[in-house]
Structure formats: C-alpha cells, structure tokens
Write a protein that holds these residues in place. Structure first.
Motif, mmCIF file in Angstrom:
data_model
loop_
_atom_site.group_PDB
_atom_site.id
_atom_site.type_symbol
_atom_site.label_atom_id
_atom_site.label_comp_id
_atom_site.label_asym_id
_atom_site.label_seq_id
_atom_site.Cartn_x
_atom_site.Cartn_y
_atom_site.Cartn_z
ATOM 1 N N ILE A 37 -0.085 -8.583 25.746
ATOM 2 C CA ILE A 37 0.831 -8.793 24.623
ATOM 3 C C ILE A 37 0.382 -7.995 23.400
ATOM 4 O O ILE A 37 1.190 -7.309 22.755
ATOM 5 C CB ILE A 37 0.940 -10.294 24.295
ATOM 6 N N PHE A 38 -0.906 -8.049 23.074
ATOM 7 C CA PHE A 38 -1.416 -7.274 21.934
ATOM 8 C C PHE A 38 -1.270 -5.773 22.189
ATOM 9 O O PHE A 38 -0.990 -4.994 21.271
ATOM 10 C CB PHE A 38 -2.874 -7.627 21.661
ATOM 11 N N ASN A 39 -1.447 -5.381 23.452
ATOM 12 C CA ASN A 39 -1.362 -3.964 23.800
ATOM 13 C C ASN A 39 0.000 -3.383 23.470
ATOM 14 O O ASN A 39 0.103 -2.219 23.071
ATOM 15 C CB ASN A 39 -1.671 -3.802 25.300
ATOM 16 N N PHE A 84 3.150 0.509 20.569
ATOM 17 C CA PHE A 84 4.209 0.797 19.592
ATOM 18 C C PHE A 84 3.657 1.639 18.443
ATOM 19 O O PHE A 84 4.273 2.629 18.017
ATOM 20 C CB PHE A 84 4.779 -0.510 19.053
ATOM 21 N N SER A 85 2.469 1.275 17.948
ATOM 22 C CA SER A 85 1.850 2.021 16.852
ATOM 23 C C SER A 85 1.530 3.453 17.259
ATOM 24 O O SER A 85 1.710 4.394 16.475
ATOM 25 C CB SER A 85 0.563 1.318 16.390
ATOM 26 N N ALA A 86 1.077 3.624 18.505
ATOM 27 C CA ALA A 86 0.793 4.968 19.009
ATOM 28 C C ALA A 86 2.063 5.805 19.038
ATOM 29 O O ALA A 86 2.060 6.996 18.699
ATOM 30 C CB ALA A 86 0.183 4.888 20.412
ATOM 31 N N GLY A 87 3.162 5.182 19.406
ATOM 32 C CA GLY A 87 4.440 5.880 19.426
ATOM 33 C C GLY A 87 4.901 6.292 18.044
ATOM 34 O O GLY A 87 5.439 7.389 17.850
ATOM 35 N N MET A 88 4.674 5.420 17.064
ATOM 36 C CA MET A 88 5.049 5.743 15.689
ATOM 37 C C MET A 88 4.192 6.884 15.143
ATOM 38 O O MET A 88 4.644 7.683 14.331
ATOM 39 C CB MET A 88 4.902 4.502 14.803
ATOM 40 N N GLY A 116 -3.495 -0.202 24.838
ATOM 41 C CA GLY A 116 -2.267 0.242 24.187
ATOM 42 C C GLY A 116 -1.991 1.726 24.277
ATOM 43 O O GLY A 116 -0.875 2.144 24.608
ATOM 44 N N ILE A 117 -3.007 2.558 24.000
ATOM 45 C CA ILE A 117 -2.785 4.008 23.967
ATOM 46 C C ILE A 117 -2.443 4.571 25.349
ATOM 47 O O ILE A 117 -1.442 5.277 25.502
ATOM 48 C CB ILE A 117 -3.990 4.729 23.347
#
Length: 292
Positions: free
Chosen positions: A33-35, A40-44, A219-220
C-alpha cells in the motif's frame, strides 16, 4: 527493445525485494500500500507536466485507471489467499500463464501476426513458465474447494495486462504515459488506505515504520515495471502478442537466476528444462516476424 528490457529488470528487482520482506519480517500488505504512493511520486518526478487533478479527472483514460487501481489491490489480495491455501508455485503459474489473455486479445482485436514460429514460441513460453515455477517435487496440487482462487488470479492478471494494452492504444497520449501510470498507483494506494483504516477499526492493524521503508524500496521498481511496459507497448513494430510473452517468461527466468545467486534457492531438473525452453521461446517470438 530497451523499454521491454527495463520493464523486465524492474519486475525482477521486485522479486528480490519481496524475498527481503520475508527476511526482515516486513508486512507485505502494508508495504504494498505504501509502495503505491512512492510509485506515484516517482511518476510525478518523471512527468514533465505539473499535476492538475481536474485534468486527470477529465481524461478519457481516467475510468480505466480507476478499474486498474482496484484490480491491482484485488489481485494482490487474491494472490495472498492463493499462496496461503495452495502455495507460492500456484500463484506464480497462475500469474504468468495469464499472458495467454492479452496475447489472444492482441491477435483477435488488433489482427496481430500469428505465424507458426510465433505460436510455437508462445506455447513454449507457457510450458517454460510452468516448469520454472514449480519448486517442489510433487508439483502443483490444488484442492477443489480452493480452485477458485488461482482462477481469479489468472483472469485478474490477464485483465490487467489486457486493459493496459487497450488504454495505451486507444486513449493515452505519448506525453501522458508517466501521468497515466502514476494515476493507477495513486488510486490503488487510496483504496489501500481504506483497507488499513478498516483494519484499524477492527483492531487488526499492527503498524511498523519498517513497512514504510519496504514501500519506498518497492515503489520505484514497481513504477518502472508499468511505465516501461507501457512504453514498450507503444514501440513501433512491436506487437503486444510479442511483448507480453517475452516480458513474462524473461521475468521468470531472471527471477529464478536471482533466486539462485542471492538466496541460494535449489533448482529441480524440470526448472532447468524450463529455463532452456524460456530461452528458446524468447528467440522464436522475437525473431518470428523476420520469417514471415
């Protein structure tokens, strides 16, 4: 081909991270869930345009990303249930064999090539996935009452890949690939937060900060696996019925080698046969158009 390779490498790194979750006792659901938020942040970060929520809501692909975000969480939960009830090998096979769904979709809807060399390669890829994924001598055994779970994982995984292909082809502009990918993760993460809140209300939530760290690590490469796959699907001259089988069988093959090198996993003879078939299938599928 470079985007396909980067997608495969990103997905293979995810395998390593999941193995480390076991070692460091990280709660997989919370980390997942945190990932999504870190993905999303990596995409931004990758996206050159400023975030405009109203623009995102008005995009023709937004409903599709909502469906995909829901599917991401749902398939993960079903995969967890399948692992508990039938074992990790069953999940691996169900997830990777689902490549048959987007391949058929590409052939039927987009009239992609179906030469005998390519078809042979796809069949070999499916056999390779099965043989490489089985880690126990007794093979796969599923109780009838639990059969529904791997079936749902199979269809869910196939629908995710198929929907990605459809949206990428029909609605996503080249400049919006990063935004499109990020939106999927944002929606999945938001749904995940509601799951955590529900667990909190029931008194079942045991939070640990190391689960956030696990989400950062995941995440990344998770963003990369989707972002580069979408870019690969957009590559001129590359058909989805070529990309999906190569992507899936290459992930299984590289993940297996990483398991041997990093975690000292043991291989059965049929696993090595699966690896050889995987190499053969990639060669046949990748070169099939040259023989047409």
């Amino acid at each position: 081909m470079i985007y396909l390779l980067l997608s495969v490498l990103s997905s293979s790194v995810i395998f390593v991270i999941f193995k480390l979750f076991e070692r460091f006792k990280i709660n997989t659901l919370q980390a997942i869930i945190f990932n999504y938020f870190f993905a999303f942040s990596a995409g931004m970060f990758v996206d050159a345009q400023p975030l405009d929520p109203l623009k995102v809501l008005s995009e023709a692909w937004f409903l599709g990303t909502f469906i995909l975000g829901f599917m991401f969480i749902s398939v993960f939960y079903l995969a967890a249930l399948t692992t508990q009830k039938s074992g990790l090998s069953v999940v691996s096979v169900a997830t990777k064999m689902s490549v048959a769904i987007p391949v058929l979709f590409g052939i039927i809807l987009y009239n992609e090539s179906t030469g005998w060399i390519k078809v042979t390669g796809i069949i070999l890829a499916l056999v390779a996935v099965y043989l490489t994924s089985i880690k126990k001598k007794e093979g796969i055994k599923i109780k009838k009452r639990n059969l529904i779970f791997p079936l749902l994982v199979f269809f869910g995984s196939g629908i995710i890949d198929t929907t990605l292909k459809f949206l990428e082809t029909s609605y996503v502009a080249e400049a919006d690939v990063a935004l499109f990918s990020s939106t999927i993760f944002a929606i999945a993460g938001t749904i995940g937060v509601f799951i955590l809140l529900f667990q909190k209300l029931r008194g079942n939530l045991n939070f640990s900060f190391k689960n956030v760290i696990g989400g950062v690590a995941l995440g990344i490469p998770n963003f990369g696996s989707i972002y580069f796959l979408v870019l690969a699907l957009r590559t001129e001259g590359m058909e989805s019925s070529t990309i999906f089988p190569i992507n899936n069988v290459a992930i299984v093959m590289i993940s297996t080698f990483l398991g041997i090198l990093l975690f000292k996993e043991r291989m059965l003879p049929k696993n090595w046969i699966g690896i050889l078939l995987a190499v053969a299938s990639i060669i046949l599928i990748a070169t099939s158009e040259e023989w047409m």
